[in-house]
Design an enzyme around this catalytic site. Structure first.
Site, PDB file in Angstrom:
ATOM      1  N   ILE A   1       0.823  -1.223   0.000  1.00 37.77           N
ATOM      2  CA  ILE A   1       0.000   0.000   0.000  1.00 37.77           C
ATOM      3  C   ILE A   1       0.857   1.272   0.000  1.00 37.77           C
ATOM      4  CG2 ILE A   1      -2.064  -1.050   1.044  1.00 37.77           C
ATOM      5  CD1 ILE A   1      -1.254   0.400   3.705  1.00 37.77           C
TER       6      ILE A   1
ATOM      7  N   SER B   1       2.161   6.241  14.709  1.00 40.00           N
ATOM      8  CA  SER B   1       1.882   6.066  13.275  1.00 40.00           C
ATOM      9  C   SER B   1       0.395   5.800  13.044  1.00 40.00           C
ATOM     10  CB  SER B   1       2.744   4.949  12.673  1.00 40.00           C
ATOM     11  OG  SER B   1       2.350   3.681  13.170  1.00 40.00           O
ATOM     12  N   LYS B   2      -0.242   5.060  13.951  1.00 43.82           N
ATOM     13  CA  LYS B   2      -1.683   4.808  13.805  1.00 43.82           C
ATOM     14  C   LYS B   2      -2.475   6.104  14.029  1.00 43.82           C
ATOM     15  CE  LYS B   2      -3.570   1.400  13.192  1.00 43.82           C
ATOM     16  NZ  LYS B   2      -3.964   0.731  11.924  1.00 43.82           N
TER      17      LYS B   2
ATOM     18  N   TYR C   1       4.644   2.879  17.092  1.00 45.39           N
ATOM     19  CA  TYR C   1       3.479   2.217  16.482  1.00 45.39           C
ATOM     20  C   TYR C   1       2.228   3.066  16.656  1.00 45.39           C
ATOM     21  CZ  TYR C   1      -0.710  -0.729  16.372  1.00 45.39           C
ATOM     22  OH  TYR C   1      -1.985  -1.201  16.138  1.00 45.39           O
ATOM     23  N   SER C   2       1.924   3.441  17.917  1.00 43.87           N
ATOM     24  CA  SER C   2       0.657   4.149  18.136  1.00 43.87           C
ATOM     25  C   SER C   2       0.705   5.553  17.520  1.00 43.87           C
ATOM     26  CB  SER C   2       0.283   4.195  19.617  1.00 43.87           C
ATOM     27  OG  SER C   2       1.328   4.685  20.413  1.00 43.87           O
TER      28      SER C   2
ATOM     29  N   THR D   1      -6.822   1.713  16.647  1.00 44.88           N
ATOM     30  CA  THR D   1      -6.548   1.019  17.900  1.00 44.88           C
ATOM     31  C   THR D   1      -6.718   1.927  19.116  1.00 44.88           C
ATOM     32  OG1 THR D   1      -4.710   0.071  19.168  1.00 44.88           O
ATOM     33  CG2 THR D   1      -4.098   1.529  17.387  1.00 44.88           C
ATOM     34  N   ASP D   2      -6.997   1.313  20.253  1.00 46.36           N
ATOM     35  CA  ASP D   2      -7.083   2.082  21.509  1.00 46.36           C
ATOM     36  C   ASP D   2      -5.746   2.751  21.853  1.00 46.36           C
ATOM     37  OD1 ASP D   2      -5.691  -0.245  22.246  1.00 46.36           O
ATOM     38  OD2 ASP D   2      -7.040  -0.786  23.892  1.00 46.36           O
ATOM     39  N   GLU D   3      -4.644   2.210  21.317  1.00 49.33           N
ATOM     40  CA  GLU D   3      -3.324   2.729  21.699  1.00 49.33           C
ATOM     41  C   GLU D   3      -3.119   4.182  21.291  1.00 49.33           C
ATOM     42  OE1 GLU D   3       0.021   0.206  21.245  1.00 49.33           O
ATOM     43  OE2 GLU D   3      -1.136  -1.603  21.628  1.00 49.33           O
TER      44      GLU D   3
ATOM     45  N   TYR E   1       7.003  -8.737  30.904  1.00 50.64           N
ATOM     46  CA  TYR E   1       7.679  -7.436  30.964  1.00 50.64           C
ATOM     47  C   TYR E   1       7.392  -6.723  32.293  1.00 50.64           C
ATOM     48  CZ  TYR E   1       7.882  -7.805  25.783  1.00 50.64           C
ATOM     49  OH  TYR E   1       8.084  -8.211  24.487  1.00 50.64           O
TER      50      TYR E   1
HETATM   51  P1  NAD Z   1      -1.074  -8.283  11.517  1.00 48.71           P
HETATM   52  O1  NAD Z   1       0.301  -7.782  11.770  1.00 48.71           O
HETATM   53  O2  NAD Z   1      -1.458  -9.645  11.955  1.00 48.71           O
HETATM   54  O3  NAD Z   1      -1.398  -8.196   9.957  1.00 48.71           O
HETATM   55  C1  NAD Z   1      -1.063  -7.108   9.177  1.00 48.71           C
HETATM   56  C2  NAD Z   1      -1.255  -7.485   7.707  1.00 48.71           C
HETATM   57  O4  NAD Z   1      -0.995  -6.310   6.923  1.00 48.71           O
HETATM   58  C3  NAD Z   1      -0.316  -8.575   7.208  1.00 48.71           C
HETATM   59  O5  NAD Z   1      -1.011  -9.497   6.415  1.00 48.71           O
HETATM   60  C4  NAD Z   1       0.713  -7.805   6.398  1.00 48.71           C
HETATM   61  O6  NAD Z   1       1.314  -8.568   5.357  1.00 48.71           O
HETATM   62  C5  NAD Z   1      -0.130  -6.670   5.845  1.00 48.71           C
HETATM   63  N1  NAD Z   1       0.715  -5.513   5.493  1.00 48.71           N
HETATM   64  C6  NAD Z   1       1.678  -4.928   6.269  1.00 48.71           C
HETATM   65  N2  NAD Z   1       2.280  -3.951   5.602  1.00 48.71           N
HETATM   66  C7  NAD Z   1       1.665  -3.873   4.377  1.00 48.71           C
HETATM   67  C8  NAD Z   1       1.840  -3.048   3.240  1.00 48.71           C
HETATM   68  N3  NAD Z   1       2.773  -2.096   3.220  1.00 48.71           N
HETATM   69  N4  NAD Z   1       1.049  -3.260   2.178  1.00 48.71           N
HETATM   70  C9  NAD Z   1       0.117  -4.237   2.181  1.00 48.71           C
HETATM   71  N5  NAD Z   1      -0.090  -5.061   3.225  1.00 48.71           N
HETATM   72  C10 NAD Z   1       0.672  -4.874   4.314  1.00 48.71           C
HETATM   73  O7  NAD Z   1      -2.047  -7.181  12.157  1.00 48.71           O
HETATM   74  P2  NAD Z   1      -3.427  -7.378  12.907  1.00 48.71           P
HETATM   75  O8  NAD Z   1      -3.181  -7.678  14.313  1.00 48.71           O
HETATM   76  O9  NAD Z   1      -4.300  -8.242  12.077  1.00 48.71           O
HETATM   77  O10 NAD Z   1      -3.967  -5.869  12.844  1.00 48.71           O
HETATM   78  C11 NAD Z   1      -4.735  -5.428  11.733  1.00 48.71           C
HETATM   79  C12 NAD Z   1      -5.115  -3.971  11.929  1.00 48.71           C
HETATM   80  O11 NAD Z   1      -5.856  -3.825  13.139  1.00 48.71           O
HETATM   81  C13 NAD Z   1      -3.915  -3.035  12.084  1.00 48.71           C
HETATM   82  O12 NAD Z   1      -4.218  -1.841  11.403  1.00 48.71           O
HETATM   83  C14 NAD Z   1      -3.802  -2.794  13.579  1.00 48.71           C
HETATM   84  O13 NAD Z   1      -3.235  -1.543  13.852  1.00 48.71           O
HETATM   85  C15 NAD Z   1      -5.267  -2.842  13.976  1.00 48.71           C
HETATM   86  N6  NAD Z   1      -5.523  -3.277  15.365  1.00 48.71           N
HETATM   87  C16 NAD Z   1      -4.957  -4.420  15.864  1.00 48.71           C
HETATM   88  C17 NAD Z   1      -5.250  -4.839  17.153  1.00 48.71           C
HETATM   89  C18 NAD Z   1      -4.668  -6.098  17.732  1.00 48.71           C
HETATM   90  O14 NAD Z   1      -4.843  -6.345  18.927  1.00 48.71           O
HETATM   91  N7  NAD Z   1      -3.997  -6.933  16.947  1.00 48.71           N
HETATM   92  C19 NAD Z   1      -6.111  -4.066  17.948  1.00 48.71           C
HETATM   93  C20 NAD Z   1      -6.670  -2.893  17.410  1.00 48.71           C
HETATM   94  C21 NAD Z   1      -6.376  -2.527  16.112  1.00 48.71           C
HETATM   95  O1  TDX Z   2       6.578 -11.237  25.512  1.00 47.11           O
HETATM   96  C1  TDX Z   2       5.762 -10.389  25.926  1.00 47.11           C
HETATM   97  N1  TDX Z   2       5.679 -10.148  27.265  1.00 47.11           N
HETATM   98  C2  TDX Z   2       4.851  -9.218  27.812  1.00 47.11           C
HETATM   99  O2  TDX Z   2       4.816  -9.035  29.040  1.00 47.11           O
HETATM  100  C3  TDX Z   2       4.906  -9.641  25.036  1.00 47.11           C
HETATM  101  C4  TDX Z   2       4.949  -9.862  23.552  1.00 47.11           C
HETATM  102  C5  TDX Z   2       4.056  -8.715  25.602  1.00 47.11           C
HETATM  103  N2  TDX Z   2       4.039  -8.488  26.939  1.00 47.11           N
HETATM  104  C6  TDX Z   2       3.096  -7.484  27.478  1.00 47.11           C
HETATM  105  C7  TDX Z   2       3.170  -6.121  26.833  1.00 47.11           C
HETATM  106  C8  TDX Z   2       1.735  -5.622  26.925  1.00 47.11           C
HETATM  107  O3  TDX Z   2       1.524  -5.032  28.199  1.00 47.11           O
HETATM  108  O4  TDX Z   2       1.773  -7.959  27.183  1.00 47.11           O
HETATM  109  C9  TDX Z   2       0.896  -6.889  26.822  1.00 47.11           C
HETATM  110  C10 TDX Z   2       0.346  -7.144  25.434  1.00 47.11           C
HETATM  111  O5  TDX Z   2       1.425  -7.006  24.526  1.00 47.11           O
HETATM  112  P1  TDX Z   2       1.233  -7.188  22.947  1.00 47.11           P
HETATM  113  O6  TDX Z   2       0.593  -8.506  22.671  1.00 47.11           O
HETATM  114  O7  TDX Z   2       2.526  -6.871  22.294  1.00 47.11           O
HETATM  115  O8  TDX Z   2       0.102  -6.075  22.625  1.00 47.11           O
HETATM  116  P2  TDX Z   2       0.067  -4.487  22.850  1.00 47.11           P
HETATM  117  O9  TDX Z   2       1.405  -3.900  22.920  1.00 47.11           O
HETATM  118  O10 TDX Z   2      -0.886  -4.232  23.983  1.00 47.11           O
HETATM  119  O11 TDX Z   2      -0.621  -4.032  21.451  1.00 47.11           O
HETATM  120  C11 TDX Z   2      -1.695  -4.806  20.877  1.00 47.11           C
HETATM  121  O12 TDX Z   2      -2.950  -4.205  21.093  1.00 47.11           O
HETATM  122  C12 TDX Z   2      -3.281  -3.062  20.358  1.00 47.11           C
HETATM  123  C13 TDX Z   2      -1.487  -5.037  19.386  1.00 47.11           C
HETATM  124  O13 TDX Z   2      -0.204  -5.591  19.162  1.00 47.11           O
HETATM  125  C14 TDX Z   2      -1.659  -3.773  18.597  1.00 47.11           C
HETATM  126  O14 TDX Z   2      -1.550  -4.035  17.201  1.00 47.11           O
HETATM  127  C15 TDX Z   2      -3.007  -3.212  18.883  1.00 47.11           C
HETATM  128  O15 TDX Z   2      -3.161  -1.980  18.233  1.00 47.11           O
END
Ligand code: NAD
Ligand code: TDX
Length: 335
Positions: free
Chosen positions: A59, A152-153, A149-150, A124-126, A206
């Site tokens: 993208i 950029s979002k 990350y947050s 995201t909530d972040e 952590y």
């Molecule tokens: P993920 O990392 O599992 O998947 C991301 C996908 O995007 C992958 O398939 C990757 O190949 C694709 N991608 C990355 N860069 C790209 C690019 N430049 N062009 C095209 N495709 C690309 O992420 P996820 O956990 O499924 O999160 C999806 C969305 O939801 C994200 O926008 C994230 O910020 C948001 N979100 C995630 C969570 C969470 O807890 N995982 C919570 C709230 C919001």
């Molecule tokens: O090895 C670990 N040990 C640990 O203590 C990892 C990977 C995480 N943690 C802690 C960090 C956070 O407090 O656990 C909590 C959750 O961590 P993550 O799974 O990395 O999630 P978080 O950083 O909260 O962000 C997630 O929620 C919001 C998603 O990755 C984001 O994409 C989403 O936007």
């Protein structure tokens, strides 16, 4: 037939969304745009070929992306594509700006040029920052991101909203809390703990382990997204939450107990830099306007997720044997 352009459809939430919508609705066509980063897995959509087309496209490459818009009549864009892991953003922020901000800008510009009827930015909530012991994030809470990350979002959200205000584009934003469930890449807390526990490997916790997240099963998030797509008002933000706050230590202990593994697997490690203390979502707005309520409580959600990882061992074993090994070593060895 309605055509959705879904970005990031091979990732965790995007693939859950595509499976749900293709299973539930007969009159939709999905175009999945994904450049297949480390987090993608085409197996997440194996068996889905009807009313579905895939483009391996980045993208952040506007020329390549414009081909997708030129070749298809798209009704609605749902932007999941992102770099999504906070720890990776701390180690290397650049790609987060490129994909999450520049990529979103390309999608917005092309959507405007092609008169797309709806643009949903998955956020995201972040973006709201970090909470103390009380209070929750509402849609009125000031955006105050604290990790690359947050940030950029948040940047992407602001761009999306600027296209609504400036160009009257039909933009919606949904902001969700921490997702868990099937097909989540093992770098995130929940799958990492389940997989390490199954493998009798140390579980890195952590800091003091008391950081709080508001957990939501991915299927509840997907249903919330569908409601926002159906009923959302353009120019509005909708919070989606799981009503399931828990400390990390409690999540880990629960999983270890379920799998009959000893608590001695837990290893307290150096804290994440700038580690947000607590997230909690106030989702009255989507509840009141659209009737959204999460169906999973956290115990039911974790139990079914553990079962999924037990049944789908070959899915994650393949990931563990690839580049993930190097990532894990770099992130956790000597931490
Ligand atoms: P993920 O990392 O599992 O998947 C991301 C996908 O995007 C992958 O398939 C990757 O190949 C694709 N991608 C990355 N860069 C790209 C690019 N430049 N062009 C095209 N495709 C690309 O992420 P996820 O956990 O499924 O999160 C999806 C969305 O939801 C994200 O926008 C994230 O910020 C948001 N979100 C995630 C969570 C969470 O807890 N995982 C919570 C709230 C919001
Ligand atoms: O090895 C670990 N040990 C640990 O203590 C990892 C990977 C995480 N943690 C802690 C960090 C956070 O407090 O656990 C909590 C959750 O961590 P993550 O799974 O990395 O999630 P978080 O950083 O909260 O962000 C997630 O929620 C919001 C998603 O990755 C984001 O994409 C989403 O936007």
């Amino acid at each position: 037939m309605k055509t959705y352009l879904v970005t990031g459809g091979f990732g965790f939430i995007g693939s859950n969304f595509i499976r749900y919508i293709l299973d539930e609705q007969k009159d939709v066509f999905i175009i999945n745009v994904d450049n297949i980063t480390y987090a993608a897995n085409p197996e997440n959509l194996s068996g889905y070929s009807t009313n579905y087309k895939f483009y391996k496209t980045d993208i952040s490459d506007k020329t390549a992306l414009s081909k997708v818009f030129n070749e298809n009549k798209i009704d609605c864009v749902v932007n999941f594509a992102a770099e999504s892991h906070v720890d990776r953003s701390i180690a290397d922020p650049g790609i987060f700006i490129k994909t999450n901000i520049e990529g979103t800008l390309n999608l917005l510009e092309l959507s405007m040029a092609h008169n797309i009827g709806k643009f949903l930015q998955i956020s995201t909530d972040e973006v709201y920052g970090s909470l103390g012991e009380t209070g929750k994030f509402s849609e009125e809470t000031c955006v105050s991101p604290r990790s690359p990350y947050s940030a950029s979002k948040a940047g992407a959200d602001m761009l999306a909203m600027s296209f609504f205000h400036t160009y009257n584009m039909p933009v919606l934003i949904s902001r969700c809390s921490n997702n868990y469930g099937p097909y989540q890449f093992p770098e995130k807390l929940m799958p990492l703990v389940i997989i390490n526990a199954i493998n009798d490997k140390d579980i890195p916790l952590y800091g003091d382990g008391k950081n709080i997240r508001d957990w939501i099963h991915v299927s509840d998030h997907v249903k919330g997204i569908c409601l926002v797509l159906d009923k959302g008002k353009f120019g509005e933000v909708y919070n989606i939450g799981g009503d399931s706050e828990a400390e990390n230590i409690d999540i880990i202990t629960y999983i270890l107990n379920k799998l009959n593994k000893p608590h001695s697997l837990i290893k307290y490690v150096k804290d994440r830099q700038g580690h947000d203390r607590r997230y909690a979502m106030d989702f009255h707005k989507i509840n009141g306007e659209m009737g959204f309520l999460p169906e999973y409580n956290i115990e039911k959600g974790i139990d079914s997720t553990i079962n999924w990882y037990i049944k789908n061992e070959s899915w994650w074993r393949k990931i563990l044997s690839g580049n993930y090994k190097d990532y894990y070593k770099k992130m956790y060895e000597n931490r």
